[in-house]
Design a protein around this motif. Structure first.
Motif, mmCIF file in Angstrom:
data_model
loop_
_atom_site.group_PDB
_atom_site.id
_atom_site.type_symbol
_atom_site.label_atom_id
_atom_site.label_comp_id
_atom_site.label_asym_id
_atom_site.label_seq_id
_atom_site.Cartn_x
_atom_site.Cartn_y
_atom_site.Cartn_z
ATOM 1 N N PHE A 64 -8.812 7.620 88.361
ATOM 2 C CA PHE A 64 -7.956 6.609 89.197
ATOM 3 C C PHE A 64 -7.916 5.447 87.892
ATOM 4 O O PHE A 64 -9.079 4.778 87.582
ATOM 5 N N THR A 65 -6.753 4.910 87.572
ATOM 6 C CA THR A 65 -6.453 3.852 86.590
ATOM 7 C C THR A 65 -5.763 2.777 87.531
ATOM 8 O O THR A 65 -4.631 3.018 88.029
ATOM 9 N N PRO A 66 -6.098 1.836 86.963
ATOM 10 C CA PRO A 66 -5.412 0.506 87.515
ATOM 11 C C PRO A 66 -3.847 0.283 86.986
ATOM 12 O O PRO A 66 -3.447 0.742 85.934
ATOM 13 N N LEU A 67 -3.120 -0.078 87.998
ATOM 14 C CA LEU A 67 -1.511 0.050 87.622
ATOM 15 C C LEU A 67 -1.423 -0.970 86.431
ATOM 16 O O LEU A 67 -0.594 -0.752 85.612
ATOM 17 N N ALA A 68 -2.061 -2.154 86.509
ATOM 18 C CA ALA A 68 -2.015 -3.149 85.442
ATOM 19 C C ALA A 68 -2.123 -2.830 84.325
ATOM 20 O O ALA A 68 -1.624 -3.136 82.907
ATOM 21 N N ALA A 69 -3.140 -1.645 84.099
ATOM 22 C CA ALA A 69 -3.515 -1.192 82.639
ATOM 23 C C ALA A 69 -2.308 -0.614 82.028
ATOM 24 O O ALA A 69 -2.548 -0.215 80.728
ATOM 25 N N TRP A 70 -1.475 -0.253 82.535
ATOM 26 C CA TRP A 70 -0.311 0.679 82.216
ATOM 27 C C TRP A 70 0.819 -0.280 81.679
ATOM 28 O O TRP A 70 1.904 0.091 80.900
ATOM 29 N N GLU A 71 0.609 -1.318 81.747
ATOM 30 C CA GLU A 71 1.669 -2.491 81.272
ATOM 31 C C GLU A 71 1.561 -2.857 79.827
ATOM 32 O O GLU A 71 2.387 -3.566 79.274
ATOM 33 N N GLY A 72 0.376 -2.755 79.466
ATOM 34 C CA GLY A 72 -0.032 -3.097 78.055
ATOM 35 C C GLY A 72 0.475 -2.154 76.994
ATOM 36 O O GLY A 72 1.127 -1.249 77.333
ATOM 37 N N GLU A 73 -0.102 -2.531 75.637
ATOM 38 C CA GLU A 73 0.349 -1.588 74.836
ATOM 39 C C GLU A 73 -0.420 -0.433 74.645
ATOM 40 O O GLU A 73 0.241 0.806 74.382
ATOM 41 N N CYS A 124 0.494 9.921 89.213
ATOM 42 C CA CYS A 124 1.017 9.591 90.552
ATOM 43 C C CYS A 124 0.290 8.401 90.964
ATOM 44 O O CYS A 124 -0.751 7.828 90.398
ATOM 45 N N ARG A 125 1.143 7.489 91.872
ATOM 46 C CA ARG A 125 0.530 6.226 92.417
ATOM 47 C C ARG A 125 0.143 6.140 93.969
ATOM 48 O O ARG A 125 0.777 6.631 94.658
ATOM 49 N N ILE A 126 -0.966 5.576 94.059
ATOM 50 C CA ILE A 126 -1.529 5.195 95.417
ATOM 51 C C ILE A 126 -1.934 3.812 95.374
ATOM 52 O O ILE A 126 -2.889 3.204 94.861
ATOM 53 N N ASP A 127 -0.993 2.816 95.869
ATOM 54 C CA ASP A 127 -1.385 1.573 96.228
ATOM 55 C C ASP A 127 -1.235 0.827 94.803
ATOM 56 O O ASP A 127 -0.199 0.914 94.114
ATOM 57 N N GLN A 128 -2.237 0.289 94.343
ATOM 58 C CA GLN A 128 -2.328 -0.346 92.938
ATOM 59 C C GLN A 128 -3.169 0.655 91.686
ATOM 60 O O GLN A 128 -3.680 0.004 90.872
ATOM 61 N N HIS A 129 -3.058 1.853 92.095
ATOM 62 C CA HIS A 129 -3.794 2.653 91.303
ATOM 63 C C HIS A 129 -2.745 3.936 90.785
ATOM 64 O O HIS A 129 -2.030 4.154 91.671
ATOM 65 N N ILE A 130 -2.779 4.199 89.609
ATOM 66 C CA ILE A 130 -2.414 5.531 89.157
ATOM 67 C C ILE A 130 -3.313 6.508 88.881
ATOM 68 O O ILE A 130 -4.175 6.164 88.210
ATOM 69 N N VAL A 131 -3.300 7.659 89.515
ATOM 70 C CA VAL A 131 -3.990 8.658 89.519
ATOM 71 C C VAL A 131 -3.646 9.457 88.345
ATOM 72 O O VAL A 131 -2.403 10.137 88.271
ATOM 73 N N VAL A 132 -4.447 9.761 87.413
ATOM 74 C CA VAL A 132 -4.156 10.617 86.310
ATOM 75 C C VAL A 132 -4.978 12.016 86.589
ATOM 76 O O VAL A 132 -6.142 11.849 86.405
ATOM 77 N N ALA A 133 -4.380 13.267 86.563
ATOM 78 C CA ALA A 133 -5.059 14.468 87.214
ATOM 79 C C ALA A 133 -4.513 15.476 86.339
ATOM 80 O O ALA A 133 -3.231 15.488 85.788
ATOM 81 N N THR A 134 -5.494 16.570 86.280
ATOM 82 C CA THR A 134 -4.985 17.699 85.400
ATOM 83 C C THR A 134 -5.425 18.917 86.441
ATOM 84 O O THR A 134 -6.611 19.040 86.888
ATOM 85 N N GLN A 135 -4.529 19.563 86.775
ATOM 86 C CA GLN A 135 -4.998 20.698 87.792
ATOM 87 C C GLN A 135 -4.590 22.108 86.896
ATOM 88 O O GLN A 135 -3.656 22.577 86.216
ATOM 89 N N LEU A 136 -5.773 22.875 87.187
ATOM 90 C CA LEU A 136 -5.800 24.287 86.435
ATOM 91 C C LEU A 136 -5.218 25.317 87.649
ATOM 92 O O LEU A 136 -5.979 25.292 88.575
ATOM 93 N N VAL A 137 -4.216 25.944 87.376
ATOM 94 C CA VAL A 137 -3.457 26.706 88.471
ATOM 95 C C VAL A 137 -3.489 28.306 87.786
ATOM 96 O O VAL A 137 -2.866 28.571 86.611
#
Length: 451
Positions: free
Chosen positions: A184-193, A157-170
């Motif tokens: 938290f990963t930068p949004l621009a990092a997902w545009e590359g290869e 999911c996205r918060i401003d210029q970051h994409i949060v990568v999460a795993t929830q154990l339910v």
């Protein structure tokens, strides 16, 4: 028609009494001219009604056969969920997302197979659409010990210029968060290869290490999070993403319901268990603002009506802060302490105490959220006093009753005292009545004194 003999009409010939179709039953029953046909159709109609009533009674009284706990897959990995991202994101990163899902399943499961195949192997019949929806879910034994069946939800999911990568154990049966891991990963990092993140064995070990055992003393209290306003602006982010990050932070100190409550989790619960999750005693409705960019958020929270039966504090102002370096949302201490105080008011080790007396009715500082139900029989014996009663109702914070422990009772029980009405005092502690029914004869004092 020419050439065909014409049958002479017999005026005395009576029409044959045929059983008419069901669609004409009502007309036939009301008919006055064919009593025999009326009786036959009435019998058929009543027989069909009796058959349907018997079938309905059997269907609602027969217990639904659920899986035994040892037959359930210990862990299931759901497909990656995308929240608040643009529509082109899945197509641009399809290969990355597929690789991440396989990595996560390999890191968490020692053996994996599609859930629909696992269910078919257990002789469960699935509809075509249900089988298709469960096929992407991978199930199998977990690499770390789990007390009860659970599933992992990978979320982007996205918060401003970051994409949060999460795993929830339910937890499957209780729909509570058992653990979470996020980055938290930068949004621009997902545009590359290449992919900016990988689900490795270290990620799985970290998720397993964060899992805290279920505390029986605090199991009476849990928190549920909802939104006052919902937004999925792909240029800014999603309010649901912020709710998820907040739930992952609160889960470290208390019980929190899954804020997303996905359809796949609901289907797992319906297929594998025969129970519904317990409703959270307190629900908070959150307003993150119109454009939640961060890193600070001036938030408004409302404690809305839930199991407590009345709304809590309204228009709570709080400031949350995103800490990108620690991959977490910092929760204000005053809000966290408010939740912990409410949790301490529902500890199962603390028995209900008398907080107010109104003639034969006494008000206890524990209610439905603690575990009391209508007609529960309670008693206490102290200083030569023997008092018995049963629960006849519940009250809310509007009564403004203060517990002897010092807090305002959010929701409590009203007990009608049947024996010893004059002996009750504020501060007396009730416990469950172990009387068995029917009582033995000749009559003995119930509950029986311990030898």
């Amino acid at each position: 028609v020419k050439g065909l003999p014409v049958q002479p009409k017999n005026e005395n010939q009576q029409p044959k009494n045929r059983v008419k179709p069901y669609i004409f039953m009502a007309l036939t029953i009301c008919s006055r001219y064919c009593p025999r046909t009326q009786r036959e159709n009435l019998n058929l109609f009543l027989n069909s009604i009796v058959a349907w009533v018997c079938y309905f009674i059997l269907s609602i009284t027969s217990p639904w056969q659920a899986f035994a706990q040892d037959e359930l897959p210990k862990l299931s990995v759901l497909p990656i969920q995308l929240v608040g991202l643009d529509n082109e994101f899945p197509s641009r990163n399809k290969s990355k997302l597929d690789a991440l899902h396989k990595q996560l399943a390999s890191a968490l499961l020692s053996e994996s197979q599609p859930l629909d195949q696992w269910l078919l192997a257990k002789a469960r019949t699935l509809s075509y659409n249900l089988g298709r929806s469960l096929h992407p879910v991978l199930s199998g034994p977990s690499v770390f010990p789990i007390e009860s069946p659970a599933y992992v939800v990978p979320i982007l999911c996205r918060i401003d210029q970051h994409i949060v990568v999460a795993t929830q154990l339910v937890s499957v049966s209780q729909n509570l968060l058992l653990a979470s891991e996020q980055k938290f990963t930068p949004l621009a990092a997902w545009e590359g290869e290449g992919s900016p993140i990988a689900f490795t064995a270290e990620w799985a070990r970290s998720l397993g290490s964060r899992m805290k055992p279920m505390d029986k003393e605090t199991q009476g209290f849990s928190v549920d999070l909802t939104l006052q306003r919902g937004s999925h602006n792909s240029r800014v982010g999603s309010h649901n993403c912020l709710n998820m990050v907040l739930a992952n932070e609160l889960q470290k100190t208390m019980n929190v319901s899954d804020p997303l409550d996905l359809l796949e989790g609901y289907r797992l619960r319906q297929l594998m268990t025969n129970s519904s999750p317990k409703k959270s005693p307190r629900t908070y409705s959150i307003d993150w603002g119109q454009n939640p960019k961060g890193p600070t958020f001036d938030v408004q929270l409302n404690a809305i009506e839930s199991v407590f039966g009345s709304s809590g504090p309204r228009n709570i102002k709080a400031r949350f802060t995103l800490n990108n370096a620690e991959n977490r949302l910092v929760v204000p201490d005053d809000f966290n302490q408010r939740l912990i105080a409410t949790q301490n008011e529902l500890l199962t080790k603390d028995l209900p105490q008398v907080s107010k007396i109104n003639r034969a009715w006494v008000y206890l500082d524990r209610g439905r959220a603690w575990g009391l139900e209508m007609n529960d029989r309670l008693y206490f014996e102290a200083d030569g006093r023997f008092v018995k009663g049963h629960v006849v109702g519940f009250y809310t914070a509007n009564e403004k009753v203060t517990s002897p422990k010092g807090f305002l009772v959010q929701e409590g029980a009203i007990v009608f005292v049947r024996k010893g009405q004059r002996d009750v005092k504020v501060g007396d502690t009730f416990q469950f009545d172990p009387t068995s029914y029917p009582t033995p004869w000749p009559a003995v004092r119930q509950p029986m004194k311990k030898p």
